[in-house]
Design a protein around this motif. Structure first.
Motif, short mmCIF file in Angstrom:
data_model
loop_
_atom_site.label_atom_id
_atom_site.label_comp_id
_atom_site.label_asym_id
_atom_site.label_seq_id
_atom_site.Cartn_x
_atom_site.Cartn_y
_atom_site.Cartn_z
N PRO A 27 -18.84 13.34 12.44
CA PRO A 27 -17.88 14.32 12.92
C PRO A 27 -17.89 14.98 14.19
CG PRO A 27 -19.12 14.75 10.59
CD PRO A 27 -19.79 13.97 11.51
N SER A 28 -16.76 14.97 14.67
CA SER A 28 -16.42 15.88 15.96
C SER A 28 -15.03 16.52 16.14
CB SER A 28 -16.46 14.80 16.99
OG SER A 28 -15.69 13.51 16.69
N PRO A 29 -14.99 17.65 15.34
CA PRO A 29 -13.76 18.41 15.39
C PRO A 29 -13.03 18.79 16.50
CG PRO A 29 -15.45 19.36 14.18
CD PRO A 29 -15.99 18.14 14.36
N ASN A 30 -14.15 19.35 17.33
CA ASN A 30 -13.73 19.85 18.79
C ASN A 30 -13.38 19.07 19.72
OD1 ASN A 30 -14.37 22.75 17.86
ND2 ASN A 30 -16.48 22.12 17.68
N LEU A 31 -13.75 17.96 19.64
CA LEU A 31 -13.44 16.88 20.57
C LEU A 31 -12.13 16.50 19.98
CD1 LEU A 31 -13.81 14.93 22.90
CD2 LEU A 31 -15.05 13.33 21.26
N SER A 32 -11.85 16.35 18.78
CA SER A 32 -10.66 16.08 18.40
C SER A 32 -9.51 16.92 18.86
CB SER A 32 -10.46 15.84 16.77
OG SER A 32 -11.35 14.90 16.28
N ARG A 33 -9.75 18.35 18.75
CA ARG A 33 -9.10 19.41 19.25
C ARG A 33 -8.89 19.23 20.78
NH1 ARG A 33 -12.46 24.61 18.61
NH2 ARG A 33 -10.63 25.34 19.95
N TYR A 128 -30.23 24.03 21.52
CA TYR A 128 -29.56 23.02 22.12
C TYR A 128 -29.35 22.98 23.63
CZ TYR A 128 -28.59 22.83 17.13
OH TYR A 128 -28.53 22.88 15.84
N PHE A 129 -29.40 21.96 24.42
CA PHE A 129 -29.01 21.93 25.61
C PHE A 129 -27.46 22.03 26.03
CE2 PHE A 129 -32.61 19.34 28.18
CZ PHE A 129 -33.45 20.35 28.03
N SER A 130 -26.54 21.38 25.32
CA SER A 130 -25.59 21.36 25.40
C SER A 130 -24.66 22.60 25.44
CB SER A 130 -24.54 20.20 24.51
OG SER A 130 -25.19 18.95 24.85
N THR A 131 -24.93 23.73 24.37
CA THR A 131 -24.50 24.61 24.17
C THR A 131 -24.89 25.76 25.16
OG1 THR A 131 -26.11 25.15 22.53
CG2 THR A 131 -24.09 24.41 21.80
N ALA A 132 -26.16 25.44 25.58
CA ALA A 132 -26.72 26.33 26.88
C ALA A 132 -25.70 26.15 28.09
CB ALA A 132 -28.02 26.24 26.90
N VAL A 133 -25.69 25.01 28.31
CA VAL A 133 -24.78 24.81 29.64
C VAL A 133 -23.36 25.12 29.37
CG1 VAL A 133 -23.98 22.60 30.82
CG2 VAL A 133 -26.41 22.64 30.11
N ALA A 134 -22.79 25.07 28.31
CA ALA A 134 -21.46 25.55 28.06
C ALA A 134 -21.20 27.08 28.24
CB ALA A 134 -20.87 24.89 26.51
N ARG A 135 -22.15 27.75 27.66
CA ARG A 135 -22.34 28.90 27.78
C ARG A 135 -22.42 29.47 29.44
NH1 ARG A 135 -25.46 28.72 23.04
NH2 ARG A 135 -24.08 29.62 21.21
N LYS A 136 -23.19 28.74 30.15
CA LYS A 136 -23.20 29.02 31.50
C LYS A 136 -21.99 28.48 32.20
CE LYS A 136 -26.29 30.15 33.53
NZ LYS A 136 -26.81 31.38 34.10
N GLU A 178 -24.34 18.64 18.62
CA GLU A 178 -24.51 19.49 19.69
C GLU A 178 -23.55 19.27 20.72
OE1 GLU A 178 -27.72 19.53 23.28
OE2 GLU A 178 -28.44 18.61 21.47
N ASP A 179 -23.04 18.17 21.24
CA ASP A 179 -22.16 17.98 22.24
C ASP A 179 -20.67 18.81 21.46
OD1 ASP A 179 -23.70 17.31 24.15
OD2 ASP A 179 -23.41 15.10 23.64
N ASP A 180 -20.27 18.44 20.49
CA ASP A 180 -19.03 18.67 19.78
C ASP A 180 -19.10 20.35 19.80
OD1 ASP A 180 -16.48 17.92 18.45
OD2 ASP A 180 -17.43 19.24 17.00
N LEU A 181 -20.22 21.19 19.23
CA LEU A 181 -20.09 22.40 19.37
C LEU A 181 -20.19 23.15 20.81
CD1 LEU A 181 -21.13 24.54 17.62
CD2 LEU A 181 -23.24 24.38 18.10
N ALA A 182 -20.80 22.38 21.66
CA ALA A 182 -20.52 22.78 23.12
C ALA A 182 -19.06 22.66 23.55
CB ALA A 182 -21.31 22.03 24.03
N ILE A 183 -18.40 21.71 23.08
CA ILE A 183 -16.87 21.52 23.54
C ILE A 183 -16.06 22.49 22.83
CG2 ILE A 183 -14.87 20.06 23.08
CD1 ILE A 183 -16.77 17.60 23.25
N GLY A 184 -16.55 23.04 21.53
CA GLY A 184 -15.83 24.01 20.89
C GLY A 184 -16.14 25.38 21.64
N ILE A 185 -17.26 25.82 22.18
CA ILE A 185 -17.49 26.81 22.91
C ILE A 185 -16.48 27.06 24.12
CG2 ILE A 185 -19.05 28.14 24.49
CD1 ILE A 185 -21.29 27.07 22.41
N LEU A 186 -16.40 25.71 24.86
CA LEU A 186 -15.50 25.62 26.06
C LEU A 186 -14.02 26.00 25.47
CD1 LEU A 186 -17.04 22.56 27.79
CD2 LEU A 186 -17.38 24.89 28.20
#
Length: 196
Positions: A27-33, A128-136, A178-186
């Motif tokens: 599943p990658s709902p945020n990437l789909s967005r 997660y690495f990806s969400t930490a980077v997205a928050r930065k 993890e990556d899809d969650l980061a995309i959602g944060i962005l």
């Protein structure tokens, strides 16, 4: 009309065929967005012996074999790259990475950082690495008082929280989550009217 801010968020060790968005099993709902409001490029390739050399091709606009670099120690910054181009276009440039990855401390400033680039490390304050980077990235965007270009890179190098391990069938599924969650944060926190 070009929007003033640009965020380039790259994911390491991920193939498009893994994402549900592109017909994959995870599943990658945020990437789909993101794809629904953007452009899906299907013929982009950067053949290289490592992720770092592929990223260097993106930064410097040269084919990997033209970079003349085969390892981290021999890498140097070229005088003209995507960051200097962003500076010419009136944008302040940042590179965001993981401050816990020792090789990046040595390597990234050498090949990515130009005279007009600020390198920011994302401390790991969640599993997660990806969400930490997205928050930065969001932190920089919120504090910026001028047009910006942010290049950020995430990596699955750090294992996820062991207590969460049973939630995924394998590492691929965890990486995609993890990556899809980061995309959602962005998507949820960037001003999408002014950032692309």
């Amino acid at each position: 009309t070009p929007k003033k801010n640009i965020v380039l968020f790259s994911l390491e060790a991920k193939s498009r065929h893994l994402f549900e968005t592109f017909g994959g099993p995870y599943p990658s709902p945020n990437l789909s967005r993101l794809v629904a409001q953007g452009v899906d490029f299907t013929q982009m390739h950067s053949a290289a012996g490592s992720t770092a050399m592929s990223l260097a091709s993106v930064v410097h606009g040269r084919y990997t074999h033209d970079l003349g670099r085969v390892d981290y120690d021999s890498s140097t910054v070229y005088g003209d790259n995507i960051f200097s181009e962003m500076t010419r276009r009136g944008r302040r440039s940042y590179f965001v990475w993981h401050d816990s990855q020792e090789f990046l401390i040595k390597y990234i400033p050498k090949i990515y950082k130009g005279p007009d680039v600020e390198v920011r490390g994302a401390s790991i304050d969640d599993p997660y690495f990806s969400t930490a980077v997205a928050r930065k990235v969001i932190e920089i965007a919120n504090e910026s008082d001028q047009p910006f270009f942010i290049m950020a890179h995430t990596s699955p190098e750090r294992p996820c929280d062991p207590s969460l391990k049973s939630e995924w069938r394998n590492e691929h599924e965890r990486f995609i989550f993890e990556d899809d969650l980061a995309i959602g944060i962005l998507l949820d926190n960037l001003d999408l009217e002014d950032t692309r």
